[in-house]
Design a protein around this motif. Structure first.
Motif, short mmCIF file in Angstrom:
data_model
loop_
_atom_site.label_atom_id
_atom_site.label_comp_id
_atom_site.label_asym_id
_atom_site.label_seq_id
_atom_site.Cartn_x
_atom_site.Cartn_y
_atom_site.Cartn_z
N PRO A 285 90.54 -122.11 -62.89
CA PRO A 285 90.95 -121.88 -61.50
C PRO A 285 89.78 -122.09 -60.54
O PRO A 285 88.61 -121.97 -60.94
CB PRO A 285 91.39 -120.41 -61.51
CG PRO A 285 90.56 -119.80 -62.60
CD PRO A 285 90.42 -120.86 -63.65
N PRO A 286 90.08 -122.39 -59.27
CA PRO A 286 89.01 -122.41 -58.25
C PRO A 286 88.60 -120.97 -57.94
O PRO A 286 89.45 -120.09 -57.82
CB PRO A 286 89.70 -123.06 -57.05
CG PRO A 286 91.16 -122.76 -57.23
CD PRO A 286 91.40 -122.70 -58.71
N LEU A 287 87.30 -120.70 -57.83
CA LEU A 287 86.84 -119.31 -57.75
C LEU A 287 85.84 -119.09 -56.62
O LEU A 287 84.94 -119.91 -56.40
CB LEU A 287 86.19 -118.91 -59.08
CG LEU A 287 87.14 -118.86 -60.28
CD1 LEU A 287 86.36 -118.73 -61.57
CD2 LEU A 287 88.13 -117.71 -60.13
N PRO A 288 85.99 -117.96 -55.91
CA PRO A 288 85.01 -117.61 -54.88
C PRO A 288 83.61 -117.46 -55.47
O PRO A 288 83.44 -116.88 -56.54
CB PRO A 288 85.53 -116.25 -54.36
CG PRO A 288 86.98 -116.22 -54.71
CD PRO A 288 87.09 -116.99 -55.99
N GLY A 289 82.64 -118.02 -54.77
CA GLY A 289 81.26 -117.94 -55.22
C GLY A 289 80.83 -119.05 -56.15
O GLY A 289 79.64 -119.27 -56.35
N LEU A 290 81.83 -119.77 -56.72
CA LEU A 290 81.52 -120.84 -57.66
C LEU A 290 81.96 -122.21 -57.15
O LEU A 290 81.39 -123.22 -57.55
CB LEU A 290 82.17 -120.56 -59.01
CG LEU A 290 81.69 -119.31 -59.74
CD1 LEU A 290 82.51 -119.07 -61.00
CD2 LEU A 290 80.21 -119.41 -60.09
N GLN A 291 82.94 -122.24 -56.27
CA GLN A 291 83.46 -123.51 -55.75
C GLN A 291 83.37 -123.50 -54.23
O GLN A 291 83.80 -122.54 -53.58
CB GLN A 291 84.90 -123.74 -56.19
CG GLN A 291 85.45 -125.09 -55.73
CD GLN A 291 86.70 -125.50 -56.48
OE1 GLN A 291 86.93 -125.08 -57.61
NE2 GLN A 291 87.52 -126.32 -55.86
N LYS A 292 82.86 -124.56 -53.66
CA LYS A 292 82.70 -124.66 -52.21
C LYS A 292 84.06 -124.58 -51.51
O LYS A 292 85.04 -125.16 -51.96
CB LYS A 292 82.01 -125.97 -51.85
CG LYS A 292 80.56 -126.05 -52.30
CD LYS A 292 79.94 -127.39 -51.97
CE LYS A 292 78.49 -127.47 -52.45
NZ LYS A 292 77.89 -128.80 -52.20
N GLY A 293 84.08 -123.82 -50.42
CA GLY A 293 85.29 -123.73 -49.62
C GLY A 293 86.32 -122.74 -50.13
O GLY A 293 87.40 -122.61 -49.55
N VAL A 294 86.01 -122.04 -51.21
CA VAL A 294 86.95 -121.08 -51.78
C VAL A 294 86.40 -119.67 -51.57
O VAL A 294 85.33 -119.33 -52.07
CB VAL A 294 87.19 -121.32 -53.28
CG1 VAL A 294 88.11 -120.25 -53.86
CG2 VAL A 294 87.76 -122.70 -53.51
N SER A 295 87.12 -118.85 -50.83
CA SER A 295 86.74 -117.45 -50.68
C SER A 295 87.91 -116.52 -51.00
O SER A 295 87.72 -115.40 -51.45
CB SER A 295 86.21 -117.16 -49.26
OG SER A 295 87.18 -117.49 -48.29
#
Length: 487
Positions: free
Chosen positions: A264-274
């Motif tokens: 999954p896209p994850l906050p802190g690890l992928q840009k633009g995801v919070s």
């Protein structure tokens, strides 16, 4: 406290508490050496795939950070107790009352507001870890959904705040990691867990060896046992995927689904995801959405009878299709997880034990996600590399460019003996890493348990020597700050 583990079908295990692989050496059977070798290879493929998939997935990286954050918080909480509070904590613990627990009798709630807040944060970190990995079932009939959503949000945001710029992306002033829309997808029925996705993938990686260069000499009993295991618990995700797709699926197709689910896209690890929707974060739900896109009317199909694995574009296009049809995205790691370049960097005695413990999986994860960016199939269809020319580079540990990060570097073999790659770690460095793992993995027992420290996640051999046990206990008491040890 029990340890989260990923098992092979024959009992070997990757212990996620200590990051040690428990695995016997091949047992020579002179009357049937070939079967012994093939059996060992099946276990080796299964357990290696657990390491590769856990640390080569975004959910595995998040779980590593969640674990490290709660260890750091436990250490901080204990060290900041004054002498009176420390004495009260140790007395309560001796009386069977833990420092951190949801139960209001936990001693943290009588030791001041700061440690009470630390307790709630630690419990949220622990809960997020166990739920995401699947070691705490989601019993929707008894869940306060709003409270659980707040707890997951607190865990994700605390983790990002703790590691901002030190393995995770910088946390900007407007960033706040949130989980939203927490709720059941199937009316409260949870058919699989993230753990089962890992176990199923490991089983399917074993299956490639029956298609490899030596199927003619593979003992039929091993094939039968593998078929039985596939019809058991480990095959549950496979059966669920076929039910969702409404057709028979190949091993390769199910591995594609599992890889999508674990990233999954994850906050802190992928840009633009919070912020992230629970349906997009939770791997079992991601698996269901992706499996529905494998239906007969869809375009993604792949049979191992044609070639060992699909093309890179084939996999990537399927991920794009799932996102287009469902809004469920595939995640990536957009940050440098570590500045370490070698295992020796991690064993630096100037580092805290908590940092040493997480250093090994983060260095491996950093390299594995580099492999993933170059060829997603090196992670998604790892087992196929064991029978394919692309996997030749995994065969020679003496090669200067050997990709050691595909394999758990620290192992327990032959009735509890600790092992490590001698070419990459000296005896002292390997010992420091083992001690670091033992101390950092003890925090759960210290703050959330009572009684002696657990040791089922550590090599047994050192504890058979009273002098070694005493030395470990001295170090534990010094670094943990409480009078507690192993028996």
């Amino acid at each position: 406290m029990s340890s989260p583990v990923l098992h092979s079908t024959t009992g070997a295990q990757l212990n996620l508490r200590s990051q040690l692989l428990f695995h016997d050496n091949m047992r020579d059977k002179p009357n049937d050496l070939v079967t012994s070798l093939m059996s060992w290879n099946l276990v080796h493929a299964h357990e290696t795939s657990h390491w590769v998939r856990f640390h080569g997935s975004t959910i595995g990286v998040l779980l590593t950070f969640l674990r490290a954050t709660r260890d750091t918080l436990a250490d901080y909480s204990i060290r900041n107790l004054d002498s009176n509070d420390r004495a009260a904590f140790e007395k309560h613990r001796n009386d069977g009352i833990p420092l951190f627990a949801w139960n209001t009798k936990a001693s943290a709630y009588s030791l001041g507001r700061e440690i009470a807040n630390n307790c709630l944060t630690w419990l949220s970190l622990h809960r997020a870890y166990t739920i995401l990995l699947g070691f705490e079932p989601l019993n929707w009939s008894n869940i306060d959904q709003e409270a659980m959503q707040d707890s997951l949000t607190l865990a994700l945001h605390t983790t990002w705040s703790q590691w901002t710029g030190r393995g995770m992306l910088p946390l900007e002033s407007e960033d706040y990691a949130r989980v939203h829309s927490f709720g059941p997808l199937l009316g409260g029925d949870e058919p699989i867990t993230t753990r089962l996705l890992f176990e199923c993938a490991g089983l399917l990686d074993e299956g490639y060896l029956f298609r490899g260069p030596h199927p003619g000499i593979m003992d039929r009993g091993l094939q039968r046992m593998w078929d039985i295991n596939r019809r058991g618990e480990y095959g549950k995700p496979y059966r669920l995927a076929e039910s969702m797709a409404g057709r028979s699926l190949s091993h390769s197709e199910v591995l594609t689904l599992i890889d999508f689910a674990l990233n999954p896209p994850l906050p802190g690890l992928q840009k633009g995801v919070s912020t992230i929707d629970w349906r997009e974060l939770y791997p079992p739900y991601r698996f269901l959405f992706a499996a529905a896109e494998m239906a007969e009317r869809r375009t993604y199909k792949h049979s191992e009878a044609v070639n060992a694995r699909p093309t890179i574009d084939h996999v990537s296009n399927f991920y794009s299709t799932v996102t287009r049809e469902t809004d469920i995205r595939v995640g990536s790691i957009d940050c440098q997880l570590t500045e370490d370049s070698d295992l020796r960097d991690i064993a630096d005695p100037r580092r805290s034990f908590a940092r040493r413990m997480m250093g090994v999986p983060l260095l491996s994860a950093d390299r594995l996600h580099g492999e993933r960016r170059a060829d997603v199939r090196s992670i998604s269809h790892f087992g196929s590399m064991l029978i394919d020319m692309d996997g030749y580079r995994l065969l020679d540990p003496e090669a200067p460019d050997y990709p050691w990060w595909f394999f758990p570097p620290l192992k327990v073999i032959n009735d509890g003996v600790y092992g490590w790659p001698a070419k990459r770690l000296s005896l002292d460095e390997a010992s420091d890493l083992l001690i670091g793992s033992a101390i950092s993995s003890a925090y759960d027992d210290v703050v959330h348990g009572v009684g002696p420290l657990g040791r089922d996640h550590l090599p047994a051999a050192p504890f058979r020597d009273p002098d070694e046990t005493a030395a470990l206990n001295d170090m534990a008491r010094y670094h943990l700050g409480v009078n507690i040890g192993w028996t």
